[in-house]
Design a protein around this motif. Structure first.
Motif, PDB file in Angstrom:
ATOM      1  N   VAL A  38      -9.554   7.479  -3.098  1.00  0.00           N
ATOM      2  CA  VAL A  38      -8.530   6.435  -3.061  1.00  0.00           C
ATOM      3  C   VAL A  38      -9.244   5.113  -2.806  1.00  0.00           C
ATOM      4  O   VAL A  38     -10.145   5.035  -1.966  1.00  0.00           O
ATOM      5  N   CYS A  39      -8.873   4.082  -3.554  1.00  0.00           N
ATOM      6  CA  CYS A  39      -9.512   2.776  -3.402  1.00  0.00           C
ATOM      7  C   CYS A  39      -8.460   1.665  -3.405  1.00  0.00           C
ATOM      8  O   CYS A  39      -7.313   1.887  -3.786  1.00  0.00           O
ATOM      9  N   ILE A  40      -8.888   0.486  -2.983  1.00  0.00           N
ATOM     10  CA  ILE A  40      -8.020  -0.691  -2.971  1.00  0.00           C
ATOM     11  C   ILE A  40      -8.603  -1.694  -3.959  1.00  0.00           C
ATOM     12  O   ILE A  40      -9.786  -2.046  -3.865  1.00  0.00           O
ATOM     13  N   VAL A  41      -7.801  -2.137  -4.888  1.00  0.00           N
ATOM     14  CA  VAL A  41      -8.242  -3.116  -5.886  1.00  0.00           C
ATOM     15  C   VAL A  41      -8.301  -4.482  -5.210  1.00  0.00           C
ATOM     16  O   VAL A  41      -7.348  -4.890  -4.544  1.00  0.00           O
ATOM     17  N   THR A  42      -9.430  -5.186  -5.358  1.00  0.00           N
ATOM     18  CA  THR A  42      -9.616  -6.465  -4.660  1.00  0.00           C
ATOM     19  C   THR A  42      -9.556  -7.685  -5.572  1.00  0.00           C
ATOM     20  O   THR A  42      -9.576  -8.802  -5.084  1.00  0.00           O
ATOM     21  N   ALA A  43      -9.510  -7.483  -6.870  1.00  0.00           N
ATOM     22  CA  ALA A  43      -9.497  -8.625  -7.779  1.00  0.00           C
ATOM     23  C   ALA A  43      -8.586  -8.347  -8.963  1.00  0.00           C
ATOM     24  O   ALA A  43      -8.309  -7.203  -9.300  1.00  0.00           O
ATOM     25  N   GLY A  44      -8.104  -9.420  -9.573  1.00  0.00           N
ATOM     26  CA  GLY A  44      -7.284  -9.283 -10.767  1.00  0.00           C
ATOM     27  C   GLY A  44      -5.804  -9.198 -10.460  1.00  0.00           C
ATOM     28  O   GLY A  44      -5.356  -9.444  -9.347  1.00  0.00           O
ATOM     29  N   LYS A  50      -3.212   0.007  -4.385  1.00  0.00           N
ATOM     30  CA  LYS A  50      -4.031   1.191  -4.145  1.00  0.00           C
ATOM     31  C   LYS A  50      -4.112   2.017  -5.418  1.00  0.00           C
ATOM     32  O   LYS A  50      -3.162   2.068  -6.190  1.00  0.00           O
ATOM     33  N   ALA A  51      -5.268   2.648  -5.615  1.00  0.00           N
ATOM     34  CA  ALA A  51      -5.494   3.430  -6.829  1.00  0.00           C
ATOM     35  C   ALA A  51      -6.373   4.634  -6.516  1.00  0.00           C
ATOM     36  O   ALA A  51      -6.995   4.704  -5.459  1.00  0.00           O
ATOM     37  N   LEU A 168      -0.044   9.871   2.268  1.00  0.00           N
ATOM     38  CA  LEU A 168       0.729   8.890   3.039  1.00  0.00           C
ATOM     39  C   LEU A 168       0.104   7.492   2.944  1.00  0.00           C
ATOM     40  O   LEU A 168       0.810   6.491   2.852  1.00  0.00           O
ATOM     41  N   PHE A 169      -1.232   7.423   2.942  1.00  0.00           N
ATOM     42  CA  PHE A 169      -1.922   6.137   2.801  1.00  0.00           C
ATOM     43  C   PHE A 169      -1.655   5.532   1.425  1.00  0.00           C
ATOM     44  O   PHE A 169      -1.385   4.346   1.294  1.00  0.00           O
ATOM     45  N   LEU A 170      -1.721   6.367   0.397  1.00  0.00           N
ATOM     46  CA  LEU A 170      -1.479   5.914  -0.974  1.00  0.00           C
ATOM     47  C   LEU A 170      -0.029   5.456  -1.155  1.00  0.00           C
ATOM     48  O   LEU A 170       0.246   4.519  -1.897  1.00  0.00           O
TER      49      LEU A 170
END
Length: 176
Positions: A38-44, A50-51, A168-170
């Motif tokens: 699971v990652c967090i998109v920081t740009a765009g 979250k992805a 739950l985080f997603l």
């Protein structure tokens, strides 16, 4: 005229930032960014969303000659529900999920400590062939939406019998 200087020189600080950016791509202990993370998109346009990493391209590709990943994420999170709400209202609120699929540069997202449970086949969420055409992307988004909606409504349990913290985080909106 007296100038204030920080403890670190500017060149030292720049080097530290570049080192951190490089660490983000490949960890010293092993690959940090892999399928299911699971990652967090920081740009765009999707910044702050979250992805889940579906597929990684460490060496890049012909069309994108840089390290990137194919991610599937949550564009619109489900609304909060309470015990007092009726089943109809819960289904309506929790069913409002919108998904996105996208190729993202490694430097434009932040991996988290969370991994999707093994029961969700992250590699089967979307394929490269689907990403080639607008119809394929639309079809992939619909499939991802249904999977996410089902997992958000009935959260899978972890080893201790509690709802999975990864899901739950997603599910929760990122507050920033």
């Amino acid at each position: 005229e007296r100038r204030h200087r920080s403890h670190f020189g500017s060149s030292c600080l720049t080097a530290a930032v570049h080192t951190l950016a490089d660490t983000n791509v490949v960890s010293a202990m092993g690959k940090m960014i892999k399928a299911g993370r699971v990652c967090i998109v920081t740009a765009g346009r999707m910044a702050g969303k979250k992805a889940v990493v579906v597929k990684t391209f460490d060496e890049g590709s012909k069309a994108r000659p840089f390290g990137h990943a194919l991610v599937a994420g949550v564009e619109k999170e489900p609304l909060r529900v309470t015990k007092r709400m009726s089943k109809k209202k819960v289904a309506k609120k929790a069913g409002r999920v919108k998904a996105f699929v996208r190729y993202i540069n490694y430097t434009h997202f932040l991996p988290t400590r969370y991994m999707i449970p093994a029961e969700i086949d992250c590699k089967g969420l979307v394929s490269d062939a689907q990403m080639d055409s607008p119809e394929g992307r639309k079809e992939a988004k619909k499939a991802i939406k249904e999977i996410l909606k089902e997992k958000f409504m009935y959260c899978p349990l972890d080893k201790t019998g509690k709802p999975s913290k990864d899901i739950l985080f997603l599910k929760r909106k990122l507050r920033f």
